[in-house]
Structure formats: C-alpha cells, structure tokens
Enzyme design. Structure first.
Site, PDB file in Angstrom:
ATOM      1  N   ASP A 126      93.404  76.533  34.089  1.00 32.38           N
ATOM      2  CA  ASP A 126      92.720  76.928  35.263  1.00 32.38           C
ATOM      3  C   ASP A 126      93.360  77.404  36.115  1.00 32.38           C
ATOM      4  O   ASP A 126      94.142  75.879  36.852  1.00 32.38           O
ATOM      5  CB  ASP A 126      91.750  76.572  35.794  1.00 32.38           C
ATOM      6  CG  ASP A 126      90.845  77.110  36.424  1.00 32.38           C
ATOM      7  OD1 ASP A 126      91.044  78.292  37.520  1.00 32.38           O
ATOM      8  OD2 ASP A 126      89.521  76.767  37.404  1.00 32.38           O
ATOM      9  N   ASP A 150      83.215  77.448  39.972  1.00 31.20           N
ATOM     10  CA  ASP A 150      83.652  76.812  41.180  1.00 31.20           C
ATOM     11  C   ASP A 150      83.531  76.550  42.441  1.00 31.20           C
ATOM     12  O   ASP A 150      83.149  77.483  43.161  1.00 31.20           O
ATOM     13  CB  ASP A 150      85.271  77.364  41.674  1.00 31.20           C
ATOM     14  CG  ASP A 150      85.977  78.075  40.384  1.00 31.20           C
ATOM     15  OD1 ASP A 150      86.241  77.264  40.057  1.00 31.20           O
ATOM     16  OD2 ASP A 150      86.832  79.023  40.061  1.00 31.20           O
TER      17      ASP A 150
END
Length: 229
Positions: free
Chosen positions: A179, A39
């Site tokens: 997600d 991320d």
C-alpha cells in the site's frame, strides 16, 4: 509465487468524494476491484482524520464486495468491534501501535473477521515472525502512512521479498499486501518481490481511461511481473 495465489487489486477510497461514498463504492465494484479498503486515520498515529465506523456502515449496503479497514490509529483494540460491526471483513492494525500484537490479532478473529498486521517502511519483517499463525494478511507499507498521493518507496521491496519467504515457509494461507504509491509502473517491483494484494488510490482515481481500465492495467502488469502470464 505460484499461479494458485490470486493477485488482487484493491482500491483505497481515500481519494473519493466523501459526499457520495455509496455511489463511489458502486463505481469501484463495477470497475472490477476485488475488495475495498477504508483508510482509518485518527489524527494521532498519523496526522490526518478520515472515516469512523458509522461512515463505513452507511456505505456497506451499496455492495457485497468485501471491505477491509486499515486502522492507522493508536489503541486499535478499543475500536475493533465497531469496525467489524460496520461490515469490515478484514481488520488491519499496525504493529507499531500494538504492544500486545498477538492478543490484538487473536481478538480480531474472535470477533469473526480476518486479521491483518501492517508494517511501516522502517519496521523490519521479523516483527511479525511470531504472530503469523494469528495473521491472515501482512501489509508492507510502501509509503509512510497518513496521506494519499505519496511516492512509492522502492527500498521496501527487499522486505517484501523477505516477508514472502517467511509466509511461504510457514505454509499458511497469508496474503501479502502492499500500500502506497502503487501505479502501473511501481506495481511491477512489488509483484516481482512477492506481493499478491495491491492497494491503489490516487493513481487509480486519476487514470485517464477510467477506473475499470486502470484496474485491468494494474492486474495485467502484476500478473506479468509475478511471472504468472
């Protein structure tokens, strides 16, 4: 959804110990994950800072398991090559950050990586309708990006179902990823709606029986919920 489409469990390393990322990556691979998500946050597109390409490159030697970079950053085109060079086989950009999305996705492929496009919870599915031919993965965010540990937004599930139909109608081999807030309970709704790639971070890292047991449980629930068992 058909049995020909594998269901993938992909951990986010956001909850990891940043001081031992190579070891963390090895532990995730041993737990049976299908690939690993990084991320990438810039403190601008989202209110947090995380991994630069050099950090990811340093962990790349720890495994041959594929890496994906989820670029939660403004002007991602400036950095695409760096994340590909760092060893990320899949680069995901946000539609909201790309004024020329078609060109950005094409550039990712030109660099030798697979291309992905992410949609924030409020962004409608039709935004990707005209770039599917340039896309290898669509990510439907089930939280607002920027922080781990957030609660799953179930109201995104109809959009997941819409994206599933769009992808199936296209006939293209595009993965549909979710997600945000994915646990052993929330994964059921996402899988039933048509997702086939599931990112889990905080829940997986906090699973009492360990990461391997967590991966196994997530996969089992997803398979059952998708009607593949």
């Amino acid at each position: 959804m058909t049995a020909l489409r594998p269901l993938l469990i992909v951990p986010s390393v956001l909850p990891a110990d940043f001081g031992r990322l190579s070891d963390e990556v090895k532990e995730l691979v041993e737990a049976g994950v299908d690939r690993i998500q990084w991320d990438v946050m810039d403190g601008n597109f989202v209110p947090n800072l995380t991994f630069g390409p050099d950090v990811i490159a340093a962990a790349r030697a720890a495994t041959d398991t594929p890496f994906e970079a989820h670029l939660m950053i403004v002007e991602p085109d400036r950095f695409l090559g760096q994340y590909v060079d760092a060893g990320c086989e899949l680069i995901i950009v946000h539609a909201e950050a790309c004024p020329h999305l078609h060109r950005t996705l094409a550039r990712i492929r030109d660099l030798g990586a697979r291309s992905g496009v992410a949609l924030n919870p409020h962004t409608p599915a039709h935004v990707v309708e005209h770039v599917l031919e340039e896309t290898d993965l669509v990510l439907a965010m089930t939280v607002n990006p920027g922080f781990g540990g957030q609660a799953y937004i179930a109201s995104v599930e109809p959009k997941i179902a819409t994206l599933r139909r769009m992808i199936d109608d296209s006939g293209l081999p595009i993965e549909l990823e979710v997600d945000g807030g994915i646990t052993d309970t929330t994964i059921a709704g996402a899988a039933a709606a048509g997702a086939d790639v599931f990112i889990s971070g905080s829940w997986l890292y906090g699973h009492q029986a360990g990461k391997a047991a967590g991966v196994e449980l997530l996969r089992a629930v997803a398979i059952e919920s998708a009607g593949l068992s």
